[in-house]
Every structure is written in structure tokens, then in C-alpha cells.
Design a protein around this motif. Structure first.
Motif, PDB file in Angstrom:
ATOM      1  N   ARG A 177      79.300  24.122  41.276  1.00  0.00           N
ATOM      2  CA  ARG A 177      78.587  23.420  40.210  1.00  0.00           C
ATOM      3  C   ARG A 177      77.236  22.938  40.715  1.00  0.00           C
ATOM      4  NH1 ARG A 177      79.172  21.991  35.363  1.00  0.00           N
ATOM      5  NH2 ARG A 177      81.268  22.866  35.373  1.00  0.00           N
ATOM      6  N   SER A 178      76.243  23.033  39.822  1.00  0.00           N
ATOM      7  CA  SER A 178      74.883  22.590  40.129  1.00  0.00           C
ATOM      8  C   SER A 178      74.435  21.607  39.058  1.00  0.00           C
ATOM      9  CB  SER A 178      73.930  23.788  40.169  1.00  0.00           C
ATOM     10  OG  SER A 178      72.586  23.370  40.293  1.00  0.00           O
ATOM     11  N   LEU A 179      73.735  20.552  39.488  1.00  0.00           N
ATOM     12  CA  LEU A 179      73.249  19.523  38.571  1.00  0.00           C
ATOM     13  C   LEU A 179      71.838  19.124  38.956  1.00  0.00           C
ATOM     14  CD1 LEU A 179      73.645  17.217  36.403  1.00  0.00           C
ATOM     15  CD2 LEU A 179      74.478  15.806  38.292  1.00  0.00           C
ATOM     16  N   ASP A 180      70.934  19.104  37.968  1.00  0.00           N
ATOM     17  CA  ASP A 180      69.593  18.560  38.123  1.00  0.00           C
ATOM     18  C   ASP A 180      69.323  17.656  36.936  1.00  0.00           C
ATOM     19  OD1 ASP A 180      68.185  19.870  40.507  1.00  0.00           O
ATOM     20  OD2 ASP A 180      69.037  21.607  39.463  1.00  0.00           O
ATOM     21  N   SER A 181      68.926  16.428  37.190  1.00  0.00           N
ATOM     22  CA  SER A 181      68.763  15.475  36.095  1.00  0.00           C
ATOM     23  C   SER A 181      67.625  14.521  36.380  1.00  0.00           C
ATOM     24  CB  SER A 181      70.062  14.685  35.879  1.00  0.00           C
ATOM     25  OG  SER A 181      70.427  13.985  37.056  1.00  0.00           O
ATOM     26  N   LYS A 182      67.026  14.026  35.287  1.00  0.00           N
ATOM     27  CA  LYS A 182      65.982  13.012  35.353  1.00  0.00           C
ATOM     28  C   LYS A 182      66.188  12.057  34.179  1.00  0.00           C
ATOM     29  CE  LYS A 182      62.453  15.973  37.476  1.00  0.00           C
ATOM     30  NZ  LYS A 182      61.090  16.536  37.342  1.00  0.00           N
ATOM     31  N   PHE A 183      66.171  10.764  34.474  1.00  0.00           N
ATOM     32  CA  PHE A 183      66.377   9.755  33.449  1.00  0.00           C
ATOM     33  C   PHE A 183      65.325   8.664  33.597  1.00  0.00           C
ATOM     34  CE2 PHE A 183      70.447  11.576  34.662  1.00  0.00           C
ATOM     35  CZ  PHE A 183      70.959  11.987  33.443  1.00  0.00           C
ATOM     36  N   GLY A 184      64.863   8.147  32.469  1.00  0.00           N
ATOM     37  CA  GLY A 184      63.896   7.062  32.522  1.00  0.00           C
ATOM     38  C   GLY A 184      63.891   6.264  31.241  1.00  0.00           C
ATOM     39  N   SER A 185      63.783   4.936  31.376  1.00  0.00           N
ATOM     40  CA  SER A 185      63.771   4.073  30.191  1.00  0.00           C
ATOM     41  C   SER A 185      63.138   2.734  30.534  1.00  0.00           C
ATOM     42  CB  SER A 185      65.200   3.848  29.687  1.00  0.00           C
ATOM     43  OG  SER A 185      65.222   2.946  28.604  1.00  0.00           O
ATOM     44  N   GLU A 186      62.327   2.206  29.619  1.00  0.00           N
ATOM     45  CA  GLU A 186      61.837   0.832  29.723  1.00  0.00           C
ATOM     46  C   GLU A 186      62.914  -0.052  29.102  1.00  0.00           C
ATOM     47  OE1 GLU A 186      59.896  -1.309  31.128  1.00  0.00           O
ATOM     48  OE2 GLU A 186      60.675  -2.777  29.742  1.00  0.00           O
ATOM     49  N   ILE A 187      63.895  -0.433  29.932  1.00  0.00           N
ATOM     50  CA  ILE A 187      65.099  -1.068  29.405  1.00  0.00           C
ATOM     51  C   ILE A 187      64.882  -2.525  29.014  1.00  0.00           C
ATOM     52  CG2 ILE A 187      66.694   0.496  30.550  1.00  0.00           C
ATOM     53  CD1 ILE A 187      66.985  -1.414  32.802  1.00  0.00           C
ATOM     54  N   ALA A 188      63.749  -3.118  29.385  1.00  0.00           N
ATOM     55  CA  ALA A 188      63.462  -4.476  28.920  1.00  0.00           C
ATOM     56  C   ALA A 188      62.907  -4.475  27.502  1.00  0.00           C
ATOM     57  CB  ALA A 188      62.476  -5.171  29.857  1.00  0.00           C
ATOM     58  N   ALA A 189      62.485  -3.297  27.010  1.00  0.00           N
ATOM     59  CA  ALA A 189      62.023  -3.140  25.626  1.00  0.00           C
ATOM     60  C   ALA A 189      60.790  -3.995  25.331  1.00  0.00           C
ATOM     61  CB  ALA A 189      63.139  -3.448  24.635  1.00  0.00           C
ATOM     62  N   THR A 190      59.813  -3.968  26.245  1.00  0.00           N
ATOM     63  CA  THR A 190      58.551  -4.684  26.037  1.00  0.00           C
ATOM     64  C   THR A 190      57.389  -3.706  26.167  1.00  0.00           C
ATOM     65  OG1 THR A 190      58.207  -5.236  28.368  1.00  0.00           O
ATOM     66  CG2 THR A 190      59.552  -6.760  27.061  1.00  0.00           C
ATOM     67  N   PRO A 191      56.236  -3.991  25.553  1.00  0.00           N
ATOM     68  CA  PRO A 191      55.071  -3.126  25.734  1.00  0.00           C
ATOM     69  C   PRO A 191      54.473  -3.245  27.124  1.00  0.00           C
ATOM     70  CG  PRO A 191      54.485  -5.041  24.426  1.00  0.00           C
ATOM     71  CD  PRO A 191      55.969  -5.086  24.598  1.00  0.00           C
ATOM     72  N   ILE A 192      54.802  -4.301  27.832  1.00  0.00           N
ATOM     73  CA  ILE A 192      54.475  -4.422  29.246  1.00  0.00           C
ATOM     74  C   ILE A 192      55.580  -3.705  30.026  1.00  0.00           C
ATOM     75  CG2 ILE A 192      54.263  -6.058  31.171  1.00  0.00           C
ATOM     76  CD1 ILE A 192      53.236  -8.070  29.105  1.00  0.00           C
ATOM     77  N   ILE A 193      55.197  -2.964  31.049  1.00  0.00           N
ATOM     78  CA  ILE A 193      56.200  -2.283  31.861  1.00  0.00           C
ATOM     79  C   ILE A 193      56.918  -3.336  32.697  1.00  0.00           C
ATOM     80  CG2 ILE A 193      56.649  -0.449  33.520  1.00  0.00           C
ATOM     81  CD1 ILE A 193      55.575   0.456  30.835  1.00  0.00           C
ATOM     82  N   LEU A 194      57.921  -3.951  32.112  1.00  0.00           N
ATOM     83  CA  LEU A 194      58.632  -5.047  32.770  1.00  0.00           C
ATOM     84  C   LEU A 194      59.783  -4.542  33.623  1.00  0.00           C
ATOM     85  CD1 LEU A 194      59.128  -8.031  33.264  1.00  0.00           C
ATOM     86  CD2 LEU A 194      60.344  -8.139  31.075  1.00  0.00           C
ATOM     87  N   ASN A 195      60.555  -3.591  33.108  1.00  0.00           N
ATOM     88  CA  ASN A 195      61.674  -3.028  33.868  1.00  0.00           C
ATOM     89  C   ASN A 195      61.806  -1.554  33.498  1.00  0.00           C
ATOM     90  OD1 ASN A 195      63.948  -2.526  35.354  1.00  0.00           O
ATOM     91  ND2 ASN A 195      65.310  -3.839  34.189  1.00  0.00           N
ATOM     92  N   ASP A 196      60.922  -0.760  34.042  1.00  0.00           N
ATOM     93  CA  ASP A 196      60.922   0.685  33.785  1.00  0.00           C
ATOM     94  C   ASP A 196      61.793   1.346  34.848  1.00  0.00           C
ATOM     95  OD1 ASP A 196      58.648   2.869  32.359  1.00  0.00           O
ATOM     96  OD2 ASP A 196      60.114   3.519  33.837  1.00  0.00           O
TER      97      ASP A 196
END
Length: 580
Positions: free
Chosen positions: A157-176
Motif C-alpha cells: 500500500r502507498s499513501l501520499d496526503s496533504k492537509f491544511g486548515s485555518e482551524i481557528a477560523a479567523t482572517p488572521i492566520i492564528l492557527n493554520d
């Protein structure tokens, strides 16, 4: 669809799904004694990140959070050595004052970003969920004699993945939060199956090998780059196992089961995590800009690189375990059976891989031990009313030792052994069918609690275990109406209830799900030969919304917010099924 407010460019929604799945199987019978089954699967997802909603921020001058430091920088209230020289971003907060400089366009972090609508947010940062995975397997069956066969299972089995989210949900990059992972797996299993003593003794002897290699690159950004983590990690694992499972019928009514498994794991890990801005050094140095770091240099992983957080070196761990399974069953009649089983479980240990500040320890001091569990279960399985009614009952108790949890230490997750825990409970499920009508019902109860905490664990012994509802109930009904030509319509409905659970070990009150009951329904049509069919359904008919996860980063030294994700709203679907 979850809508983001004021998103500059890119997708203005979160939670959108776009995935493709394919499966292939080929069976080849070479002779009366030899057969092969080849399987392949492929998955490709190019979709949006999970939705997130901001509940509130903790960014005041006395809150002691990363958000507080960010606000202090843009208001000119924080020391210059904290705000300037921010690494690869190449900009500086130093000397900026929102009130005094009308050209300063930096927004402070505040509750102004709370929308009070669970389906809207101001999230601006990363918004992707990309995955490519494929696997191959070949199963070979060889009949050695009338009572013995050999099965070989080879898989990759082979896996390649990329995930990203601004989970603080602010227009400032608070917790990207973003990361990329690659993984390769190979496994080989041998099974010798036997059936002897006129069918009274049946069992399997086996050997198993597993090899895994991969990497994980963590690249989260906090408070517009005030903290920037770059964490390339490499890991490998080789596991070996030998197992046996035997069932012997002492009489026509009484049977005994015994199994044993030996497992050996060899793990390797290399961590190279950095904070490219060495925020810990400036924040920990106090108010004197001439002090570079609050830690003595001999305790740093790299005295010439203050950005490095993780200790140097290739780290190795080995685990071995012997687990057993034993049980007995008694048949009161062909339709009623009582049973008892005892089983041991084993979950290997590893490393905490993410740190907020340089560790004064070695990587082997950042490990967590294997988790072990012993489970007892007693139950009854029955088919009554000439098979029209199925009723199953079970009661169980599981004792955990060195139970593994994830604690959030400041802004970083840490894997720890919390201590000992016990889960006791019972389950009852039934299914009845009379003609075209069918009914199902189930109920479950859990008493899940910690009994003893390990030294160093910071959660109280009174906390609830993660995702362990006290009560769960399910009810279902369906009706199948066959037409004269053999085709049929089927109407389905089900209701599922779970009492409130916590998704985090700390039991944040903001992340609890509350009591949840969901109602679903569908209508299906199948042709007479079952060659094709179509189904229309509705999930969550009553449009129930509840918290399914999130992050409580409101404490001192944390990021400075609470954000959650909610369950999807009412959804409908249409499925077409075709068989060749």
C-alpha cells in the motif's frame, strides 16, 4: 456547505467533498486445489478542509497567550525582541502601533471574528484535504489435503496526503495547521488452516510480517508567523507475529476456544522540528533584549541553532507482547447459545513528536509505553420464533493499563500514558422480520472511568474517557414490497441516539457533543435480477447540529481561542448501483 466570510481568493467554502474510489478483483482457479484472488484499489481526494467555527478568543494583555503576544506586538506593547526578526516571513512587528500609525493595516485578534452562525466563519488560511492512496494484494489458496489448506496473503500500500486548515477560523492566520505525509507498507501473511477429528477441531496457525516507512512534514503557522514550525520527521516500523487459534467441540453442546499471539515491533524515528522564529527563546528570556535564551546552552539540542526544538539522532524502540484469548460456548439448542470469552489487547508505544520549546531530555525520554487491556465478556445469542426474531445480549468489562491519551501542552499535542481505566457495560440488540416488515432495536450502556493516574499526567482522575457515551440507542424499521415482475421497493428508517461525549482528554466543556439523536430515511428500488438499483435517502432529517470536535486553546501559554467543528446539516443523496 459551510461558507467562509470575506475569503480573499481560492475557495470560499469549507467541507466540500470531491473523492474518487475504484476497486478491482480478479479470481483465477488454476486447479481443484489451487486458486488466486488479486485485488486492487485506488482513492483520490481533492477537496476542502473540515469546517471550523470560532467561539471566542483569549487575546487580552493579561491572558498570557500567543494571541496576546501578537496583539502586544501590533499595539507596541510587547518587547521588540519578541516582535522582530520573524524568520522566513521576513517582516517585523517591532515598533508597530495601531493607534499611532494610521498606515498599519494589521488586525488585532478579538471576538469581532465571531460570526454567531455555525455555518459561517472568517477563516482565511489553508483549506485543502488532498489524498492519493492505492493498494495491491494477492491471496493464494492451496488445498494440501481434505483437512488442511495453506493461505498466503501478500499486500502493498502507498499513501501520499496533504492537509491544511485555518482551524481557528479567523482572517488572521492564528492557527493554520498543515502537514504532508507519505507512507509505504508491505505485509506478508501465512495461514495453515486445519479441520480434523471429524470437524470437532478447527484452527489456524499463522505467521505475519509488516514493514512500514514514511515521513511526516508539519508546517503550522501561529499568529501571522510569530511562531512558525517546520517539522520534517522520518519513521519506520518492522513487525513480526506468530499466532494460533483453535476451537474444539468437547460435545455437541460444549465447545472451547483458545488463541495466542506473539508480537514483536522494531520502530525508528528521526525528528528535526524547528521553530523558525525561535519564539520560545525570546518569550522565555524576559524583558532584557540582551538575553538570548532562558535555557543554559548545554541543554539545547543545537547550541548553534536556537530554532531547533527536537533532540538530534535516530531513535529506536522495541516492543514485544504475548496475548491470549480463551472462551467457551454452550448450545442449549440449535437456536440458543451462551458464551464466555477472555481476550488480551496490546497497543504499542512511540514518541511525542511535537514540542513547543527545546527539550532538555533525549528523545527516548519523550516516549510513551504500550497500552494493554484485559476484556471479559459473557453473552447470549439466539434465534427465536422459527428464526423470525434474533436476540443477542452481552455484558463486558475491560481493564486498561497505561492507557494512551493525547494531552494538549500549551500549543502542542503530547502523547502520554494516563494510567489505569475500566470500562464496564452491556449491550442488547434484536432484529425481527415478518413477511416484508423488519424491525431492529439496540441499547448499550457504558461505565467508563479512570481508576488511577500515572505520575506526570495532568488530567484529573474524575475526567471522562474520550468518546465514551454512557448510553446509546438505535431503532430501525424497513418494509420491502415486491412487484409482480420480481423487482422491489424498500422503505428504510432509523433513529440513533448517543449521550454526551468528550473528544478530548481534558474534557473541555466547549467541545462536548451534548445528547444527540439522528433520524435518517431512504427509499430504494432494485430490479428483478438485482442487476441494478437506485436509492434516494435523507440523512439527519431533523437537521440536528452538534459539536463533533475542535480545539480549546484558551488557557495560559496556549494559542488563545476556542474553535469547534459541527456536524453536517440535513443532507440528501441519490445512489445508482449497477452489476455486470
Amino acid at each position: 456547505m459551510f461558507r467562509k466570510v470575506g475569503t480573499p481568493g481560492g475557495s470560499d467554502t469549507q467541507g466540500g467533498e470531491n473523492a474518487f474510489n475504484a476497486r478491482f478483483k480478479l479470481k483465477f482457479i488454476a486447479s481443484d486445489t489451487l486458486g488466486f484472488l488479486f485485488s486492487a484499489d485506488y482513492t483520490r481526494a481533492r477537496q476542502e478542509a473540515r469546517p471550523s467555527t470560532l467561539l471566542f478568543t483569549k487575546a487580552g494583555p493579561n491572558d498570557g497567550t500567543v494571541a496576546s503576544a501578537y496583539n502586544g506586538c501590533i499595539f507596541g506593547q510587547a518587547p521588540t525582541f519578541i516582535c522582530s526578526n520573524r524568520g522566513v516571513v521576513g517582516t517585523s512587528f517591532s515598533g508597530v502601533n495601531v493607534d499611532a500609525d494610521p498606515n498599519n493595516n494589521r488586525l488585532p485578534i478579538s471576538d469581532a471574528f465571531v460570526t454567531s452562525d455555525i455555518d459561517k466563519s472568517y477563516a482565511r488560511g489553508s483549506n485543502f484535504d488532498n489524498l492519493t492512496s492505492w493498494g495491491l494484494s494477492l491471496t493464494t489458496n492451496l488445498e494440501l489435503s481434505d483437512g488442511a489448506s495453506l493461505k498466503l496473503i501478500t499486500a502493498y500500500r502507498s499513501l501520499d496526503s496533504k492537509f491544511g486548515s485555518e482551524i481557528a477560523a479567523t482572517p488572521i492566520i492564528l492557527n493554520d495547521a498543515s502537514f504532508a505525509m507519505d507512507q509505504k507498507q508491505f505485509s506478508q501473511e501465512f495461514q495453515l488452516n486445519h479441520d480434523s477429528l471429524d470437524g470437532r477441531l478447527k484452527g489456524t496457525l499463522g505467521l505475519y510480517y509488516f514493514s512500514e516507512t514514511g515521513g511526516l512534514l508539519d508546517t503550522p503557522v501561529f499568529a501571522e508567523g510569530l511562531i512558525q514550525i517546520y517539522g520534517p520527521n522520518r519513521f519506520s516500523n518492522k513487525a513480526y507475529a506468530a499466532f494460533a487459534h483453535e476451537h474444539f467441540d468437547l460435545t455437541d453442546k460444549l465447545g472451547l476456544t483458545f488463541g495466542v499471539r506473539y508480537t514483536k515491533e522494531n520502530k525508528k524515528f528521526r525528528g528535526d522540528q524547528q521553530d523558525l522564529n525561535a519564539f520560545w527563546a525570546r518569550a522565555g528570556a524576559g524583558v532584557d533584549p540582551n538575553v538570548v535564551t532562558s535555557l543554559p546552552l548545554p541543554f539545547l539540542p543545537d547550541q548553534n541553532d536556537l530554532t531547533r526544538l527536537y533532540p538530534f539522532g535516530l531513535n529506536k524502540l522495541s516492543f514485544s507482547n504475548v496475548s491470549i484469548k480463551a472462551g467457551a460456548e454452550y448450545k442449549f439448542s440449535p437456536a440458543v447459545m451462551a458464551y464466555y470469552s477472555f481476550a488480551q489487547g496490546f497497543k504499542s508505544g512511540g514518541w511525542t513528536t511535537r514540542l513547543l520549546s527545546p527539550s532538555t531530555l533525549t528523545a527516548n525520554d519523550l516516549t510513551f509505553r504500550p497500552e494493554k487491556a484485559n476484556t471479559h465478556e459473557i453473552g447470549l445469542k439466539s434465534k427465536l420464533l422459527d428464526g423470525h426474531l434474533r436476540l443477542n445480549l452481552a455484558a463486558f468489562s475491560t481493564a486498561y493499563k497505561d492507557i494512551q491519551i493525547t494531552e494538549i501542552i500549551a500549543i502542542s499535542p503530547a502523547f502520554k500514558n494516563a494510567g489505569e481505566a475500566t470500562i464496564r457495560g452491556f449491550e442488547a440488540e434484536s432484529e425481527a422480520r415478518f413477511g416484508g416488515f423488519g424491525l431492529t432495536a439496540g441499547i448499550g450502556y457504558l461505565d467508563a472511568h479512570y481508576t488511577k493516574m500515572s505520575p506526570g499526567a495532568t488530567i484529573p482522575v474524575t475526567n471522562d474517557l474520550v468518546n465514551a457515551p454512557e448510553w446509546s440507542v438505535s431503532l430501525g424499521a424497513n418494509y420491502r414490497h415486491e412487484l409482480a415482475n420480481g423487482s422491489a421497493f424498500t422503505l428504510n428508517g432509523d433513529y440513533n441516539y448517543k449521550s454526551s461525549t468528550s473528544p478530548d482528554a481534558e474534557n473541555s466543556p466547549y467541545l462536548r457533543s451534548g445528547n444527540v439523536g439522528l433520524l435518517n430515511g431512504s427509499l430504494a428500488f432494485d430490479d428483478a435480477d438485482d442487476r441494478w438499483g437506485v436509492t434516494f435517502g435523507v440523512k439527519n432529517i431533523t437537521d440536528k447540529r452538534f459539536v463533533v470536535g475542535g480545539y480549546d486553546q484558551s488557557g495560559p501559554n496556549a494559542i488563545g481561542y476556542v474553535g469547534v467543528g459541527y456536524s453536517p446539516p440535513r443532507q440528501w443523496y441519490l445512489t445508482l448501483r449497477v452489476k455486470n
